[in-house]
Write a protein that holds these residues in place. Structure first.
Motif, mmCIF file in Angstrom:
data_model
loop_
_atom_site.group_PDB
_atom_site.id
_atom_site.type_symbol
_atom_site.label_atom_id
_atom_site.label_comp_id
_atom_site.label_asym_id
_atom_site.label_seq_id
_atom_site.Cartn_x
_atom_site.Cartn_y
_atom_site.Cartn_z
ATOM 1 N N GLU A 154 0.837 -1.208 0.000
ATOM 2 C CA GLU A 154 0.000 0.000 0.000
ATOM 3 C C GLU A 154 0.874 1.261 0.000
ATOM 4 O O GLU A 154 0.527 2.262 -0.653
ATOM 5 C CB GLU A 154 -0.926 -0.001 1.215
ATOM 6 N N LEU A 155 1.999 1.213 0.724
ATOM 7 C CA LEU A 155 2.889 2.377 0.758
ATOM 8 C C LEU A 155 3.541 2.604 -0.608
ATOM 9 O O LEU A 155 3.676 3.746 -1.058
ATOM 10 C CB LEU A 155 3.950 2.195 1.840
ATOM 11 N N ARG A 156 3.915 1.508 -1.267
ATOM 12 C CA ARG A 156 4.493 1.660 -2.608
ATOM 13 C C ARG A 156 3.469 2.275 -3.565
ATOM 14 O O ARG A 156 3.810 3.151 -4.382
ATOM 15 C CB ARG A 156 4.968 0.309 -3.124
ATOM 16 N N ALA A 157 2.238 1.842 -3.477
ATOM 17 C CA ALA A 157 1.190 2.414 -4.335
ATOM 18 C C ALA A 157 0.974 3.886 -4.018
ATOM 19 O O ALA A 157 0.769 4.715 -4.921
ATOM 20 C CB ALA A 157 -0.113 1.626 -4.166
ATOM 21 N N ALA A 158 1.021 4.235 -2.724
ATOM 22 C CA ALA A 158 0.852 5.640 -2.333
ATOM 23 C C ALA A 158 2.019 6.487 -2.844
ATOM 24 O O ALA A 158 1.831 7.645 -3.253
ATOM 25 C CB ALA A 158 0.739 5.743 -0.817
ATOM 26 N N LEU A 159 3.219 5.914 -2.817
ATOM 27 C CA LEU A 159 4.376 6.636 -3.374
ATOM 28 C C LEU A 159 4.206 6.858 -4.873
ATOM 29 O O LEU A 159 4.561 7.916 -5.395
ATOM 30 C CB LEU A 159 5.657 5.859 -3.084
ATOM 31 N N ASP A 160 3.660 5.894 -5.577
ATOM 32 C CA ASP A 160 3.387 6.062 -7.011
ATOM 33 C C ASP A 160 2.418 7.212 -7.242
ATOM 34 O O ASP A 160 2.605 8.037 -8.145
ATOM 35 C CB ASP A 160 2.796 4.771 -7.580
ATOM 36 N N ARG A 161 1.348 7.242 -6.427
ATOM 37 C CA ARG A 161 0.369 8.334 -6.580
ATOM 38 C C ARG A 161 0.995 9.679 -6.238
ATOM 39 O O ARG A 161 0.702 10.693 -6.893
ATOM 40 C CB ARG A 161 -0.846 8.066 -5.706
#
Length: 583
Positions: A154-161
């Protein structure tokens, strides 16, 4: 690539989180690994689900190492704020957030770590409330565990966003790479690292070292552990410099595009936060630099800072002031002017405060011209002010209203000078420049418009050769009396009788109304051509005596007249002192 800095209290798991995300060890020093505490800046990177790359600047959390933390955060556009679920909001959480707010960081994420040890809800709620009151505003939050790996996807996805929402990098901007590390690589020489926030670097580029004001050449570039011929912003970059000793550069220095930055030790700034009761001495943190400054209050929220050493600052730069004695972030600053005027006169500080009250820290060409009136285009560019106006002369720019007033003053000053100096053929250009307080002669030349003109270094009307009335009458009397004897010159006493003193003769000669052969020896201006015609009719070569008789004049006139003809190439003197007319 995008670059993000960590922030948060000591031992809340910033380095552990970076290690879990990247598989890399951000703690570079053995002492850090032995103590389990980050002391200096660490660096790591990873590929995100989108295929993009995020590079982390991992900062220390202990209050003793806040200057190191600020050196890492200063040039970075986004932050990953880390709060431990089992400890919640702590003093260094607050100071790190205050630093981010002071620097105007507007993009970030919240990671609540150690979610395997405590309910992350309370810590997340408190942290989000604290962050929302700053420049970051409402930020996404993710609960994670660096130990178990929970929440990392989830943190990696948030970093992408977060990366997708960042503004496009200014790749055409000049380079200002704040140095956060400097070291030597055997066989390569000096290497410096930093976050490239704008512009592009190429192997072979020539840059300037801000502190030393000297040129350096880029020998090699590395980014994300790979050699590259070119690196564009935003990126973590290592720059190998050709022939530069390591002791020339260190943390807080900057590599610059030549000629594009103004190094200044005096700036006017606007304060954010609570500007009351400022100490007289603080530390200014900008980029990776930390410089002591003396503070001079001007207005309610504006101050003048005197820096202990010059820095390459631009209008609009964000920085922060910190009181190292109290371990306290005093507030943020926004640079309003990097070349402020002196405050020498009584009341100058109050007047300056009124000017600064109207500035918002955004570069404004029209406003700068209005305040400075006349300024070189290069000066504004080095201040960070885009220039899209045409110069009025050379590379000088002018406020339109001021330029119009100067044009009116030129006419007034030239007319005043003519009245005060009636026998002079116009006002000297340098005298006019001084009267108008202009910094460059080319500005005078650009301001002179018809019916004025510049002739022989003087400014006058288009009829600049027209004589004052008394001199014109005297010349007319000479012409009437000697017109049929063009090679006879009035004696000194006769010149006085005619009204031709030294000043009058000088005015007539400058205007071309009389020809000066020697002191008090003047002829009418067409005498030279007439003399050549007469002398050409003599048997060649001819003697001084023959010339004197043919011209019906005296030796007092004939000698300087022939010498003048020699200098002009109309006659040539022979070894036996005879002459010939050159045809």
């Amino acid at each position: 690539m995008f670059v993000v800095a960590t922030a948060g209290h000591v031992d809340h798991g910033k380095s552990t989180l970076v290690r879990a995300l990247t598989g890399m060890e951000p703690d570079r020093w053995a002492e850090e690994r032995r103590r389990g505490m980050t002391i200096d800046l660490g660096f790591a990177w990873t590929t995100l689900p989108s295929g993009g790359t995020v590079a982390f600047v991992d900062v220390p959390g202990h209050e003793r190492f806040v200057p190191n933390m600020l050196a890492g955060v200063g040039p970075v556009p986004a932050a990953l704020i880390v709060v431990a679920a089992d400890e919640g909001w702590m003093p260094q959480s607050a100071e790190h957030l205050a630093a981010l707010d002071a620097l105007g960081v507007a993009y970030g994420l919240l990671a609540v770590t150690r979610a395997d040890l405590a309910d992350p809800g309370p810590a997340m709620a408190r942290a989000r409330a604290e962050i929302a009151a700053t420049s970051l505003g409402a930020v996404p939050a993710v609960a994670v565990s660096g130990l178990t790996g929970a929440g990392l996807p989830e943190l990696r996805a948030a970093l992408d966003r977060l990366a997708a929402g960042l503004p496009a990098p200014a790749v055409d901007d000049p380079v200002r790479l704040w140095v956060d590390r400097s070291f030597t690589v055997r066989g390569s020489g000096t290497v410096v690292t930093g976050t490239l926030g704008g512009g592009r670097l190429r192997v072979g580029d020539e840059l300037e070292v801000a502190r030393a004001d000297e040129p350096v050449r880029v020998r090699g570039l590395h980014s994300l552990g790979q050699a590259r011929p070119e690196v564009t912003a935003v990126a973590r970059v290592a720059v190998n410099l050709r022939g530069t000793p390591r002791d020339r550069l260190g943390r807080g220095d900057a590599l610059l595009t030549p000629g594009r930055f103004h190094r200044t030790d005096l700036v006017d700034v606007r304060l954010t936060g609570d500007p009351a009761d400022l100490p007289a001495t603080l530390t200014l943190h900008v980029g990776s630099a930390a410089v002591p400054v003396r503070v001079r209050p001007l207005g309610p929220d504006t101050v003048r800072l005197r820096l202990a050493r010059p820095l390459p600052l631009l209008v609009g730069d964000r920085a922060l002031l910190r009181d190292p004695g109290r371990h306290h972030v005093t507030g943020g600053v926004r640079v309003l002017d990097v070349a402020p005027p002196p405050l020498a006169r009584r009341g100058a500080a109050a007047a300056r405060a009124q000017v600064l009250a109207e500035l918002d820290g955004r570069p404004d060409l029209a406003g700068e011209l209005r305040r400075r009136r006349l300024v070189r285009a290069g000066t504004l560019i080095r201040m960070g002010v885009p220039v899209d106006a045409a110069p009025v002369a050379g590379d000088w720019l002018a406020d339109p209203a001021h330029w119009q007033r100067l044009g009116e003053q030129v006419t007034e000053e030239v007319a005043r000078y003519a009245k005060e100096h009636p026998l002079e053929p116009g006002m000297p250009v340098d005298a006019l420049r001084q009267r108008l307080a202009l910094p460059d002669r080319v500005l005078v030349e650009a301001l002179v418009r018809p019916p004025l003109r510049i002739h022989a270094g003087r400014v006058g009307t288009a009829s600049v050769d027209t004589l004052p009335e008394p001199v014109a009458r005297a010349v007319q009397r000479v012409r009437a009396e000697y017109g049929d004897r063009p090679f006879r010159a009035p004696e000194a006493d006769r010149l006085v009788d005619l009204g031709l003193g030294p000043r009058e003769i000088g005015a007539a000669v400058r205007a071309g109304a009389l020809l000066r052969l020697a002191d008090n020896v003047v002829l009418l201006p067409d005498a030279l051509d007439g003399a050549v015609r007469v002398l050409a009719g003599l048997p060649q070569p001819f003697t001084l005596s023959a010339a004197r008789q043919a011209l019906d004049t005296t030796r007092r006139v004939a000698v300087p007249l022939l010498e003048l003809l020699d200098r002009r190439g109309a006659t040539r003197r022979l070894p036996d002192d005879a002459r010939i007319v050159v045809t």
